[in-house]
Structures are given as C-alpha cells and as structure tokens.
Design a protein around this motif. Structure first.
Motif, mmCIF file in Angstrom:
data_model
loop_
_atom_site.group_PDB
_atom_site.id
_atom_site.type_symbol
_atom_site.label_atom_id
_atom_site.label_comp_id
_atom_site.label_asym_id
_atom_site.label_seq_id
_atom_site.Cartn_x
_atom_site.Cartn_y
_atom_site.Cartn_z
ATOM 1 N N GLN A 74 0.805 -1.226 0.000
ATOM 2 C CA GLN A 74 0.000 0.000 0.000
ATOM 3 C C GLN A 74 0.842 1.282 0.000
ATOM 4 O OE1 GLN A 74 -1.283 -2.469 2.638
ATOM 5 N NE2 GLN A 74 -2.095 -3.306 0.751
ATOM 6 N N GLY A 405 -8.316 4.193 -2.196
ATOM 7 C CA GLY A 405 -6.927 4.529 -2.507
ATOM 8 C C GLY A 405 -5.993 4.045 -1.417
ATOM 9 N N GLU A 406 -4.749 4.535 -1.487
ATOM 10 C CA GLU A 406 -3.746 4.086 -0.513
ATOM 11 C C GLU A 406 -4.117 4.450 0.919
ATOM 12 O OE1 GLU A 406 -3.070 5.369 -3.390
ATOM 13 O OE2 GLU A 406 -1.629 4.038 -4.392
ATOM 14 N N THR A 409 -6.653 1.858 2.137
ATOM 15 C CA THR A 409 -6.049 0.541 2.367
ATOM 16 C C THR A 409 -5.125 0.563 3.582
ATOM 17 O OG1 THR A 409 -4.327 1.033 0.725
ATOM 18 C CG2 THR A 409 -6.240 -0.193 -0.025
ATOM 19 N N LYS A 424 -6.435 -0.013 -7.606
ATOM 20 C CA LYS A 424 -6.887 1.378 -7.607
ATOM 21 C C LYS A 424 -7.625 1.722 -8.892
ATOM 22 C CE LYS A 424 -5.163 6.075 -6.749
ATOM 23 N NZ LYS A 424 -3.948 6.878 -6.447
ATOM 24 N N ASN A 427 -10.953 0.408 -8.728
ATOM 25 C CA ASN A 427 -11.625 0.792 -7.492
ATOM 26 C C ASN A 427 -12.187 -0.462 -6.803
ATOM 27 O OD1 ASN A 427 -12.175 2.983 -5.756
ATOM 28 N ND2 ASN A 427 -14.329 2.950 -6.343
#
Length: 454
Positions: A74, A405-406, A409, A424, A427
């Motif tokens: 991530q 997104g990061e 996560t 990503k 999605n």
C-alpha cells in the motif's frame, strides 16, 4: 528524475523488462538513486515509457528478488540497496524480524487454506511411510516425475477433470512456474502469447524471461472473445476457463469449442491453466478444455490450494507432439519436486484419500462462501458490485461511490485486516475466504465496512 536513468530501445532484442531492470540497477549501484528513494508505480512507469505493466512488473520483481528495491504494501517500491555505509547484517535481520511479526486479526489474504479441510496427521503418515523406505531415498528422482505419481495423476485427472491422457504425457514439477519454463524451452523463445490481464502474474514473468510478446485479449462474461484473439494473432493463448474477472460464469462449452476450432485453424497452441478446477461446489465441475482437444492443448494442474500450499507439486499434460520433443531433452533436466512428497501423494491418491479430501473441501468452502457473500450483502448492501467465482476462493468488491486509494487501504491494514488484493484503477478490493475461520468472517466484514465508511 528516475526516467533520466532508464534507457530502453524497443528495437533491441534484449527484453524490455531486462532493459528497465539494468537501467535501474546501474543507477542504484552508481549512487544516482539513493536508498529510500521512491520509484514510480508500475502503472505510472508503464504509461510514461509506453510499455506494458507486465514489463515493468517483471523488472521490479527481479530487482526485489535481488534486494535492490523493496515493495512496501500500500505504499510502493523503494530503493533498498546502498553501496556505501551499508547497514550491518544485524540491523537488516532485526528489521526483517520486526516486519514479519505483524499479526492480522482478520486475514482475508490467500496465503493459507482452511486447516479444517485436511487431516494433517494422515498426510504425515503417508510421508513417514515413504521416509521409512530407505531404498526410495537413496536415488535421484525421475526427471519427468515419479512413475507411480504420474500413473495416479492420470487416473485422478481423468476422474475429476476429464483430462484425456497417458501417464507418459504427464510432467511433474515444483509449481506451475517451473513447468512453464520447461514448456517455453520446448516451444522456443520470442513467441507472441495472448492472455487475460488478470492471469497468474508469475506466468507472465516466465513468458517475459523467454522474450515472449505478451498481449491481452478482451473478455466478455463468457471469457475470451474470438474477435480479440483474431486481432492479436498470437502463437499461443493462455486460458483459465474456470474464471472470468468481471463475471461469475464459467466459460461455457460453446465458447470453449469456438476457441478450440479457431486455434486449430490458425495453428495456435492452447495452454489451459485449470487452477482449482476441482473446487466447484455449487455445481458439478465442467470437463476441461483438454478433454475436447488433446492434440493442441497443454493442461496445467496444481495441488497448492487443493491439498496444502507447502506441497509444491504441479503437473503438466502435453500433447503427443510436445511429449516427443520433451523426451529429447528430459535427460538434461532435473526434477524440482520432492521425491518423498511425490510418492506420498501417489499413495494418498491411490488410497482414495484425495477424493475424500475434495468432498470435504467442497462442503467447507461452500458454507464459507455463503457466509462471506451474505456478510458482504448485509453490511455493504448495494454500495458495491460483488463478483464471485467459486473456484477462485475469493470475492471481488467493486465500489460504486467510495474511492479506494492508498489512504483507505492503510486504514484497513491498521485495523488488523489483511486483504488479498487492491486495484486502484478498478476501485476494487479482493477478499479471500480460503484461510480465515468461519467465526471471524462476519465480524471481519463488519469491521471492514466500518473502516472504509469512516
């Protein structure tokens, strides 16, 4: 910038992934790239260099394997090596030890199987029985795989997957990657291969290493589209007929026959990756592609999810024309799978234990899949599109409104939830139920929903 150090020439015979690998490696070794420097993402670099993501991934994987860079989940890829003031081995060992201590309360990764499926003590009994037969251990294993196992596999694969073959056409190896290397050596380098963009990533690395030109075919809900294959005009196609990324539909027999007909007319070899083909539990398993086309299909089977991940035994069924080619070179190859485990597996199959094991696995995974799907629907409702294919042992969640997104996560990871995959661009997150305990599934999904929603 990093791109100043990456020099690629698409006309050069050297594979592109190798050119990227050498450029980054040289920059690290000369000190142009310092330890801790973040590298561009695979998607970003592939777009900027106008190469496939598979090409960049192959370069990064090799750099990771050699310790030049590391992949932080991530977060991304970072330069790891430093050719001056290198940290001591003790520092590195301490760092690695701390990293491996991370415990996840809810493990939705695919790194393990349900330990309630297999009777470990019974498997140990078969291994111990082989170990007690000294004469079996004092010689090298057969290059092609132990004959007793190949005979057992011939009967097993015919019974469970309708594979039509002789034991003489079966090759055993320690994992699918190993077998693909053998296959590529038979087919030759610099071929064009078509596959789905969700295929087994390690297979793409093998094809890259043999200089294959990898192209991705389009899929509809039934699998590979013929018109897409015609546009690519490949030498080889890799299929997983049990799985379609955006659909829970197994490739129907009509599509299978269309692809077989097209492949024969265009002299295209089919590689069938029958990953977990036996683990269909709500319906009966459909016969494999190889059943309809023994002359032009290479069949791949594995026991990593069916039996135990630690038992690294896979097998490949070759058409006769490729078996003849293999027989010319097999004396120059070594067997990579444990002889002990091969013989133990043969006995396990011949005594009917694997059939019992499969029936139990189907029953357990059916119940776990129902619990997984009902929990997702209960907490996420219509906010996600759910795609589930039973042989894959995982569920894909495509989010309709929430952006994954990061940052999201990372929150999931901090909540002690380990997911299988995050995409990503799509999605999407992927959750496997293969290893997590039944009693933790609903509470894990509930916590996942709350973590993402807040």
């Amino acid at each position: 910038m990093l791109y100043d150090f990456i020099i690629i020439n698409k006309k050069d015979k050297t594979p592109l992934y190798r050119q990227i690998y050498m450029s980054v490696r040289k920059s690290i070794e000369t000190g142009s790239l310092k330890k801790g420097t973040k590298l561009p993402s695979i998607r970003r670099l592939s777009a900027d260099l106008d190469v496939s993501k598979t090409t960049v991934n192959g370069a990064y994987e090799q750099l990771c394997a050699e310790g030049y860079i590391s992949n932080k989940p991530q977060s991304g890829y970072y330069v790891e090596a430093q050719f001056s003031d290198t940290p001591s081995k003790a520092d590195k060992a301490s760092s690695a030890a701390n990293k491996s201590k991370k415990y996840y309360e809810y493990d939705f990764s695919s790194k393990s199987i349900d330990d309630g499926i297999i009777n470990i003590n019974e498997w140990k009994k078969y291994v111990k029985e082989v170990l007690n037969q000294n004469y079996l251990l004092t010689s090298y294993g057969e290059e092609q795989g132990e004959e007793i196992l190949r005979n057992a596999l011939q009967k097993y694969s015919l019974g469970t997957r309708s594979v039509n073959t002789s034991y003489e056409n079966i090759i055993v190896g320690a994992g699918t990657q190993t077998l693909l290397h053998i296959l590529c050596s038979l087919l030759g380098n610099n071929k064009k291969i078509a596959l789905a963009d969700y295929s087994y990533i390690q297979s793409e690395y093998v094809f890259n290493s043999h200089g294959y030109d990898i192209k991705y075919f389009r899929c509809d809900k039934y699998g590979a589209c013929i018109d897409s294959l015609e546009e690519i005009n490949p030498d080889i196609i890799l299929l997983n007929p049990n799985f379609t990324v955006n659909s829970n539909i197994t490739m129907p027999v009509t599509r299978r026959l269309e692809i077989i007909k097209w492949a024969k007319e265009n002299n295209v070899l089919i590689i069938e990756d029958d990953y977990n083909g036996e683990l269909r539990y709500s319906t009966h398993p459909m016969p494999c592609v190889q059943n309809y086309d023994t002359e032009n299909t290479v069949y791949l089977g594995s026991f990593s999810k069916i039996l135990l991940p630690s038992v690294r035994i896979s097998y490949m069924v070759l058409p006769q024309k490729l078996t003849d080619e293999y027989n010319k070179i097999k004396k120059y190859t070594n067997q990579t799978a444990s002889k002990t485990e091969q013989i133990a597996l043969a006995k396990y199959i011949n005594n009917g234990k694997l059939d019992v094991h499969l029936r139990k696995a189907r029953r357990i995974y059916l119940e776990k899949s129902k619990l997984m799907l009902s929990s997702i629907k209960k907490y996420f409702g219509t906010s996600v599109k759910i795609v589930f294919n039973e042989t894959s042992l995982y569920v894909s969640l495509f989010f309709k409104d929430k952006i994954i997104g990061e940052a999201v996560t990372k929150k999931i990871d901090d909540a002690s939830i380990k997911i299988m995959q995050f995409n990503k661009a799509e999605n999407m997150i992927v959750l496997s139920f293969s290893g997590i305990k039944d009693k933790k599934i609903e509470s894990g999904i509930k916590l996942l929903y709350e973590t993402i929603a807040n």
